[in-house]
Design a protein around this motif. Structure first.
Motif, PDB file in Angstrom:
ATOM      1  N   SER A  80     -38.619   3.326  23.667  1.00 18.83           N
ATOM      2  CA  SER A  80     -38.685   4.629  23.012  1.00 18.83           C
ATOM      3  C   SER A  80     -38.337   4.440  21.541  1.00 18.83           C
ATOM      4  N   VAL A  81     -39.151   5.031  20.669  1.00 17.99           N
ATOM      5  CA  VAL A  81     -38.898   4.847  19.236  1.00 17.99           C
ATOM      6  C   VAL A  81     -38.285   6.100  18.606  1.00 17.99           C
ATOM      7  N   THR A  82     -38.220   7.177  19.350  1.00 17.83           N
ATOM      8  CA  THR A  82     -37.609   8.409  18.850  1.00 17.83           C
ATOM      9  C   THR A  82     -37.391   9.375  20.008  1.00 17.83           C
ATOM     10  N   ASP A  83     -36.430  10.285  19.846  1.00 11.60           N
ATOM     11  CA  ASP A  83     -36.298  11.358  20.832  1.00 11.60           C
ATOM     12  C   ASP A  83     -36.958  12.643  20.314  1.00 11.60           C
ATOM     13  N   ARG A  84     -37.494  12.587  19.110  1.00 16.78           N
ATOM     14  CA  ARG A  84     -38.131  13.786  18.542  1.00 16.78           C
ATOM     15  C   ARG A  84     -39.542  13.959  19.068  1.00 16.78           C
ATOM     16  N   CYS A  85     -39.995  15.211  19.030  1.00 19.43           N
ATOM     17  CA  CYS A  85     -41.368  15.469  19.468  1.00 19.43           C
ATOM     18  C   CYS A  85     -41.889  16.679  18.709  1.00 19.43           C
ATOM     19  N   ASN A  86     -43.214  16.783  18.609  1.00 18.48           N
ATOM     20  CA  ASN A  86     -43.804  17.908  17.898  1.00 18.48           C
ATOM     21  C   ASN A  86     -44.301  19.004  18.838  1.00 18.48           C
ATOM     22  N   ILE A  87     -44.053  18.871  20.145  1.00 19.32           N
ATOM     23  CA  ILE A  87     -44.257  19.982  21.085  1.00 19.32           C
ATOM     24  C   ILE A  87     -43.010  20.075  21.977  1.00 19.32           C
ATOM     25  N   ARG A  88     -42.981  21.022  22.873  1.00 17.41           N
ATOM     26  CA  ARG A  88     -41.748  21.274  23.630  1.00 17.41           C
ATOM     27  C   ARG A  88     -42.045  21.476  25.113  1.00 17.41           C
ATOM     28  N   ARG A 114     -44.660  -1.118  26.090  1.00 13.71           N
ATOM     29  CA  ARG A 114     -45.275   0.193  25.864  1.00 13.71           C
ATOM     30  C   ARG A 114     -44.352   0.998  24.965  1.00 13.71           C
ATOM     31  N   LEU A 115     -44.899   1.525  23.885  1.00 13.26           N
ATOM     32  CA  LEU A 115     -44.112   2.363  22.976  1.00 13.26           C
ATOM     33  C   LEU A 115     -44.227   3.810  23.417  1.00 13.26           C
ATOM     34  N   THR A 116     -43.084   4.495  23.404  1.00 16.26           N
ATOM     35  CA  THR A 116     -43.087   5.868  23.868  1.00 16.26           C
ATOM     36  C   THR A 116     -41.989   6.642  23.155  1.00 16.26           C
ATOM     37  N   GLY A 117     -41.627   7.805  23.701  1.00 21.35           N
ATOM     38  CA  GLY A 117     -40.599   8.608  23.056  1.00 21.35           C
ATOM     39  C   GLY A 117     -40.095   9.676  24.014  1.00 21.35           C
ATOM     40  N   GLY A 118     -39.688  10.769  23.489  1.00 22.23           N
ATOM     41  CA  GLY A 118     -40.119  11.593  22.390  1.00 22.23           C
ATOM     42  C   GLY A 118     -41.618  11.336  22.113  1.00 22.23           C
ATOM     43  N   GLU A 119     -42.008  11.687  20.939  1.00 24.05           N
ATOM     44  CA  GLU A 119     -43.398  11.422  20.562  1.00 24.05           C
ATOM     45  C   GLU A 119     -43.409  10.254  19.560  1.00 24.05           C
ATOM     46  N   GLU A 175     -28.578   6.310  14.226  1.00 17.72           N
ATOM     47  CA  GLU A 175     -28.317   5.852  15.597  1.00 17.72           C
ATOM     48  C   GLU A 175     -29.545   5.195  16.242  1.00 17.72           C
ATOM     49  N   LEU A 176     -30.712   5.479  15.667  1.00 19.59           N
ATOM     50  CA  LEU A 176     -31.923   4.894  16.255  1.00 19.59           C
ATOM     51  C   LEU A 176     -32.037   3.425  15.876  1.00 19.59           C
ATOM     52  N   LEU A 177     -32.578   2.646  16.770  1.00 18.68           N
ATOM     53  CA  LEU A 177     -32.789   1.235  16.432  1.00 18.68           C
ATOM     54  C   LEU A 177     -33.792   1.137  15.290  1.00 18.68           C
ATOM     55  N   THR A 178     -33.557   0.201  14.406  1.00 20.26           N
ATOM     56  CA  THR A 178     -34.529  -0.068  13.346  1.00 20.26           C
ATOM     57  C   THR A 178     -35.676  -0.892  13.942  1.00 20.26           C
ATOM     58  N   PHE A 179     -36.754  -1.018  13.190  1.00 17.25           N
ATOM     59  CA  PHE A 179     -37.868  -1.852  13.665  1.00 17.25           C
ATOM     60  C   PHE A 179     -37.414  -3.300  13.858  1.00 17.25           C
ATOM     61  N   GLU A 180     -36.544  -3.765  12.966  1.00 19.84           N
ATOM     62  CA  GLU A 180     -36.044  -5.150  13.077  1.00 19.84           C
ATOM     63  C   GLU A 180     -35.267  -5.323  14.382  1.00 19.84           C
ATOM     64  N   GLU A 181     -34.440  -4.318  14.716  1.00 20.83           N
ATOM     65  CA  GLU A 181     -33.634  -4.408  15.946  1.00 20.83           C
ATOM     66  C   GLU A 181     -34.533  -4.350  17.188  1.00 20.83           C
ATOM     67  N   ILE A 182     -35.535  -3.477  17.150  1.00 19.31           N
ATOM     68  CA  ILE A 182     -36.452  -3.387  18.298  1.00 19.31           C
ATOM     69  C   ILE A 182     -37.191  -4.720  18.463  1.00 19.31           C
ATOM     70  N   GLU A 183     -37.627  -5.263  17.342  1.00 17.81           N
ATOM     71  CA  GLU A 183     -38.379  -6.522  17.407  1.00 17.81           C
ATOM     72  C   GLU A 183     -37.498  -7.635  17.994  1.00 17.81           C
ATOM     73  N   ARG A 184     -36.246  -7.677  17.553  1.00 17.61           N
ATOM     74  CA  ARG A 184     -35.359  -8.732  18.066  1.00 17.61           C
ATOM     75  C   ARG A 184     -35.152  -8.575  19.564  1.00 17.61           C
ATOM     76  N   PHE A 185     -34.923  -7.346  19.997  1.00 14.92           N
ATOM     77  CA  PHE A 185     -34.711  -7.121  21.431  1.00 14.92           C
ATOM     78  C   PHE A 185     -35.962  -7.542  22.220  1.00 14.92           C
ATOM     79  N   ALA A 186     -37.133  -7.136  21.697  1.00 13.65           N
ATOM     80  CA  ALA A 186     -38.388  -7.459  22.396  1.00 13.65           C
ATOM     81  C   ALA A 186     -38.591  -8.981  22.457  1.00 13.65           C
ATOM     82  N   LYS A 187     -38.191  -9.653  21.393  1.00  7.66           N
ATOM     83  CA  LYS A 187     -38.338 -11.114  21.367  1.00  7.66           C
ATOM     84  C   LYS A 187     -37.440 -11.758  22.428  1.00  7.66           C
ATOM     85  N   VAL A 188     -36.225 -11.224  22.551  1.00  7.12           N
ATOM     86  CA  VAL A 188     -35.303 -11.777  23.555  1.00  7.12           C
ATOM     87  C   VAL A 188     -35.881 -11.566  24.957  1.00  7.12           C
ATOM     88  N   VAL A 189     -36.372 -10.345  25.243  1.00  6.69           N
ATOM     89  CA  VAL A 189     -36.862 -10.116  26.609  1.00  6.69           C
ATOM     90  C   VAL A 189     -38.184 -10.843  26.862  1.00  6.69           C
TER      91      VAL A 189
END
Ligand code: SAM
Length: 333
Positions: free
Chosen positions: A21-29, A69-74, A46-60
C-alpha cells in the motif's frame, strides 16, 4: 546468485506475493471500505518513502517473493507513483508488477505507468449506473473510471482486469450490465464478495452477494460458464469462460468459499507494517527497522516471523472471529 530461502509458514504455504500500500488516502469514499468524513489519514512522514519501499521489496525478493502489487487507499493519489514503479520494475527477482486502482486518475497516468514498467492493472468498477456508483462511492466519477479503462486499453497493458465488489440489495442489477461490458470490450471481470473490512462497521453476512448467485445471473443472460484453467493455484479467483468463447469471469469468494489454504500473500501497509492476512489483528513493524540501522538480515527475519505466525485461515465464519481494527483502505486491498 544463490537461490532464495522460501518464506514457508507452518502450514506449508510458500509466500511469493507482496501487496504494497502506498497511501491510505483515496479520492472516493466507498462505504464498504472507508468512512465518509472525519477521516484521520496518516501524516506524510509516517508513510514509507519510495526508497524504504524499494529496500523492503528488495529484501523480500531475496526471500522468494516475485510478485508485487501496488495498492492503497488509491495508489494513483500518491505523488510521482511512476518513479516507484520504475524502481520496483528493475528489482532482480521481481517478474510480475501490477497495480490496483479505482481508475479515477488513470487516464492521466496510464502512459507514464506503462513507460515506468507496470505490466498489469486491476481496475475497480462495481457499477455501470451512475446512481449505483454514487451510492457505493459516495462521490461522482464513473465517467472518469470508464475513461481510465479505455485509456489503459489504448496504451496496451499486458492485462487489464475489472474488479467488482458485489453487495446484496445494491449491485444485483449491475451484474448483467458489467458482464456485457466486459464481453464487449474484451476485459476480464472478477466479482468479489463483500468482506467485513468496512470502516463504519456496517457489514453483515446478509449483504454478501455470493459468487454462486452471480454466476446464475450471468448464465441466465449469456449462457453457460465453463470452469477455466487455474494456472496459479494461489490465485484468489475461480475463473470461468463463457461457452460461446466471448469472455472470462472470475469469482473471489472469501466469505462463502474461503481460499486461505492456498494463500501466498503478504501485505505492507503504507506506514510500513507487515501483515500476513487481511484479517490479521497483529502487525510487524518494518518501518522501525527501515528507519533504524537494521541490516537486511534483520528485516528478513521480521518477515519470516510474520510468515511463521500466519493462521490457517481468516476465520470470518468462526464465532471467535475478531474484525481487524483497520479497515481495507488502511491495510491495502
Ligand atoms: N483504490 C484502489 C481500488 O479501488 O482498486 C485500490 C485499493 S481498494 C482497497 C482494493 C480493492 O478492494 C478494490 O477492488 C475494492 O473494491 C476492494 N474492497 C475494498 N473494501 C472491500 C470489502 N470490504 N470487501 C471486498 N472488497 C473490498
Amino acid at each position: 546468485m544463490p537461490l532464495p530461502t522460501p518464506l514457508v509458514d507452518s502450514f506449508g504455504r510458500v509466500h511469493t506475493s507482496l501487496r504494497i500500500s502506498v497511501t491510505d488516502r483515496c479520492n472516493i469514499r466507498c462505504f464498504y471500505c472507508m468512512p465518509d468524513e472525519n477521516i484521520r489519514f496518516k501524516p506524510r512522514h509516517e508513510l514509507l518513502t519510495f526508497e524504504e519501499i524499494e529496500r523492503f521489496a528488495k529484501v523480500v525478493a531475496g526471500l522468494g517473493v516475485h510478485k508485487l502489487r501496488l495498492t492503497g487507499g488509491e495508489p494513483l493519489v500518491r505523488a510521482e507513483l511512476p518513479k516507484l514503479v520504475a524502481r520496483l520494475a528493475r528489482l532482480p527477482g521481481i517478474d510480475d508488477l501490477a497495480l490496483t486502482t479505482n481508475g479515477i486518475l488513470l487516464a492521466e497516468q496510464a502512459a507514464a505507468l506503462k513507460a515506468a514498467g507496470l505490466k498489469r492493472l486491476n481496475i475497480s468498477l462495481d457499477a455501470l449506473r451512475e446512481e449505483t456508483f454514487r451510492t457505493i462511492a459516495r462521490r461522482d466519477g464513473l465517467d472518469r473510471v470508464l475513461a481510465g479503462i479505455f485509456a489503459a486499453q489504448r496504451i496496451g497493458f499486458e492485462r487489464i482486469r475489472l474488479n467488482a465488489v458485489a453487495i446484496r440489495g445494491i449491485t444485483e442489477e449491475e451484474v448483467v450490465p458489467l458482464g456485457a461490458f466486459a464481453r464487449e470490450h474484451g476485459l476480464e471481470l472478477r466479482f468479489i464478495e463483500f468482506m467485513p473490512l468496512d470502516a463504519e462497521n456496517h457489514w453483515s453476512s446478509e449483504q454478501v452477494l455470493g459468487g454462486e448467485e452471480i454466476r446464475e445471473l450471468l448464465e441466465a443472460e449469456f449462457g453457460p460458464l465453463l470452469p477455466a484453467a487455474r494456472p496459479d493455484p494461489s490465485q484468489p479467483a475461480t475463473d470461468f469462460a463463457f461457452a460461446d468463447g466471448c469472455g472470462k469471469i472470475g469469482f473471489i469468494n472469501p466469505v462463502t468459499q474461503p481460499f486461505c489454504g492456498d494463500c501466498n500473500r503478504l501485505r505492507l501497509t503504507a506506514e510500513g507494517q507487515v501483515r500476513n492476512c487481511l484479517f490479521s489483528v497483529v502487525e510487524w513493524d518494518a518501518r522501525e527497522l527501515l528507519r533504524g540501522d537494521a541490516s537486511d538480515a534483520e528485516i528478513a527475519q521480521l518477515v519470516r516471523d510474520c510468515v511463521a505466525a500466519k493462521k490457517p485461515g481468516h476465520g470470518i465464519d468462526s464465532p471467535q472471529f475478531v474484525k481487524p481494527q483497520r479497515a481495507m483502505y488502511q491495510i491495502g486491498g
